[in-house]
Design a protein around this motif. Structure first.
Motif, PDB file in Angstrom:
ATOM      1  N   VAL A 234     -82.286 -47.944  39.603  1.00  0.00           N
ATOM      2  CA  VAL A 234     -82.803 -49.281  39.333  1.00  0.00           C
ATOM      3  C   VAL A 234     -82.894 -50.102  40.617  1.00  0.00           C
TER       4      VAL A 234
ATOM      5  N   TRP B 250     -88.797 -54.503  35.374  1.00  0.00           N
ATOM      6  CA  TRP B 250     -88.763 -54.271  33.916  1.00  0.00           C
ATOM      7  C   TRP B 250     -90.118 -53.768  33.418  1.00  0.00           C
TER       8      TRP B 250
ATOM      9  N   TRP C  90     -80.257 -64.594  32.396  1.00  0.00           N
ATOM     10  CA  TRP C  90     -81.657 -64.353  32.037  1.00  0.00           C
ATOM     11  C   TRP C  90     -82.446 -65.667  32.083  1.00  0.00           C
TER      12      TRP C  90
ATOM     13  N   TYR D  80     -90.008 -63.310  36.613  1.00  0.00           N
ATOM     14  CA  TYR D  80     -89.974 -61.867  36.326  1.00  0.00           C
ATOM     15  C   TYR D  80     -91.284 -61.155  36.660  1.00  0.00           C
TER      16      TYR D  80
ATOM     17  N   THR E 191     -89.619 -44.836  38.168  1.00  0.00           N
ATOM     18  CA  THR E 191     -88.852 -45.020  36.932  1.00  0.00           C
ATOM     19  C   THR E 191     -89.220 -43.995  35.861  1.00  0.00           C
TER      20      THR E 191
ATOM     21  N   TYR F 126     -82.805 -49.435  29.352  1.00  0.00           N
ATOM     22  CA  TYR F 126     -83.369 -49.571  30.694  1.00  0.00           C
ATOM     23  C   TYR F 126     -83.993 -50.943  30.900  1.00  0.00           C
ATOM     24  N   LEU F 127     -84.731 -51.424  29.898  1.00  0.00           N
ATOM     25  CA  LEU F 127     -85.362 -52.740  30.029  1.00  0.00           C
ATOM     26  C   LEU F 127     -84.305 -53.835  30.152  1.00  0.00           C
TER      27      LEU F 127
ATOM     28  N   ALA G 163     -82.777 -53.630  33.615  1.00  0.00           N
ATOM     29  CA  ALA G 163     -83.723 -54.071  34.646  1.00  0.00           C
ATOM     30  C   ALA G 163     -83.792 -55.587  34.719  1.00  0.00           C
ATOM     31  N   VAL G 164     -83.861 -56.246  33.573  1.00  0.00           N
ATOM     32  CA  VAL G 164     -83.913 -57.712  33.557  1.00  0.00           C
ATOM     33  C   VAL G 164     -82.599 -58.295  34.076  1.00  0.00           C
TER      34      VAL G 164
END
Length: 453
Positions: A39, A51, A177, A182, A208, A247-248, A251-252
């Motif tokens: 990542v 992301w 967040w 982003y 990825t 994963y999402l 990533a964020v």
């Protein structure tokens, strides 16, 4: 009436795997240890939009994942890749090459995990890296020999630990967040904003994509699944969906806590997230999670490799003893021992980084061939229908995506990996010359007939 006893049936693989266990098995194969470093590298390419790279990579990988799910539903056999490729192209050579390409990928992965495990544990305990690596390989082989049920439970445990580590990262970063843009990506001179963003995102996508590799291991435990025609698609696609969500979220979270410019520079991006966020969880906890992650990856690849050799032996592509099943453990013990003999020198003395890069190219070639195989088999009269059928456009798109990623890897990287991949292929062709006779292979193909036994 004859009093002679009926000939006893040879032992078979034990069917114990249900959809939930298979989902854990597949998820564990995908999560592995790569996400813990991947990542950061991806953020260096895609910036805060990493992301989006993961999302596009998931869609790209899902195309081939759907093809594998459909093929597994049609032909639920151990050594499925070799069988399907041979059947689709009516070429024992094609099946032999595909099977051994997957085996090479698995062996290099296990050896790599043994070295990573030994390095991490030696750092904590001060032990000998060589001794730890040897012990790791022996313990993993012992678990695989003991039985599929035991292997699955260890996989479930390791997968839960891996997923917990990623959930901790998501929970730690959740309060951050919304604090960054982003869609911010590295600036590229000469590109307009929109073109530059998509170039950066696609560069990250190619990297990825490899976080989702591992779903292909599912086919090789088909003969140990209950109702494999149903279990394989459910387990495989559930695992890919869960991996994508994790994963999402990761990533964020990571770009929300640590600037993307710095993520690419730190050796442990997830540990850096915990440090910046002021978490009370000590860094050693993530070292422990890494140990579980590499154990899981090695275990899944060992199971896959042994079942692949077993299946290829039953296709008469490899010597018959590799297809024998132990009467007590119901595992392919000769195949397990054969893999162990190959692994020990690799884990102790080999430098497998370059070999692993070459194996990835072979794996992408196999993915491309499997997508094409599904198209061929869907259109051939007399082939069994799948309980999980997909339209032909999906394997067509999957083949194009995998071929494109393979081309990008060859063009943008150094020539060592492609040359080594070519050397591996040449070695596989040489091995084919010493495999069982063509008559034996044709006999096996005739015996299978148009359906699946």
């Amino acid at each position: 009436m004859s009093l002679e006893p009926e000939p006893s049936q040879p032992p078979q693989l034990r069917r114990t795997i249900g959809p939930a266990q298979l989902a854990f098995y597949t998820l564990g194969s995908m999560l592995g240890s790569g996400i813990y470093g991947l990542v950061g590298q991806a953020a260096g390419l895609s910036g805060n939009a990493v992301w989006l790279s993961f999302l596009i990579a998931f869609v790209a990988a899902l195309l081939t994942g759907l093809s594998y799910a459909s093929l597994g539903s049609r032909y639920p056999r151990a050594g499925g890749v070799a069988y399907i490729i041979e059947r689709a192209f009516r070429s024992p050579l094609a099946g032999f090459v595909a099977g051994l390409a997957i085996l090479c990928s698995g062996l290099t992965s296990i050896a790599t995990q043994a070295q990573i495990f030994a390095g991490n544990l030696a750092e904590l305990t001060g032990g000998s890296i060589s001794a730890i690596a040897l012990g790791f390989v022996l313990v993993i082989s012992g678990i695989v020999f003991r039985g599929i049920r035991e292997s699955m439970w260890v996989t479930v445990l390791c997968t839960c630990v891996e997923a917990t580590g990623l959930l901790i990262i998501i929970a730690t970063g959740f309060s951050y967040w919304g604090g960054v843009d982003y869609f911010e990506v590295p600036a590229r001179l000469g590109d307009d904003a929109n073109a530059g963003m998509w170039i950066a995102v696609m560069q990250g996508t190619i990297l990825t994509f490899f976080a989702f590799i591992g779903f292909e291991d599912t086919l090789n435990v088909a003969e140990e699944c209950r109702e494999p025609e149903r279990t394989l698609p459910i387990g495989l696609l559930t695992a890919m969906g869960v991996a994508a969500v994790l994963y999402l979220g990761v990533a964020v979270s990571v770009v929300s806590v640590v600037p993307w410019q710095e993520l690419a520079e730190v050796p442990g991006p997830l540990a850096e997230v915990m440090r910046r966020a002021g978490s009370l969880i000590p860094p050693v906890a993530f070292t422990a999670i890494t140990l579980f992650a590499v154990t899981n990856t090695a275990l899944v690849n060992y199971v896959t490799g042994s079942r692949l050799l077993y299946g290829m032996a039953h296709q008469k592509l490899l010597p018959a003893p590799l297809g024998k099943i132990h009467e007590t453990t119901r595992t392919p013990h000769i195949a397990i021992i054969g893999i162990l003999l190959l692994l020990v020198p690799l884990a102790l003395f080999g430098t497998v980084t370059e070999l692993a890069s070459a194996s990835v190219l072979l794996l992408l070639a196999v993915f491309t061939a499997m997508n094409i195989a599904l198209i061929v088999l869907q259109r051939r009269a007399g082939e069994p229908k799948a309980q999980f059928e997909i339209p032909s456009i999906i394997p067509i798109a999957g083949a194009v995506v995998c071929a494109a990623i393979m081309l990008v890897r060859v063009v943008t990287g150094d020539l060592y990996a492609p040359l080594l991949a070519g050397g591996l292929l040449a070695g596989i062709f040489v091995l084919y010359a010493f495999a069982p006779s063509q008559a034996g292979r044709e006999g096996a193909a005739t015996q299978h007939g148009p359906g699946v036994n």
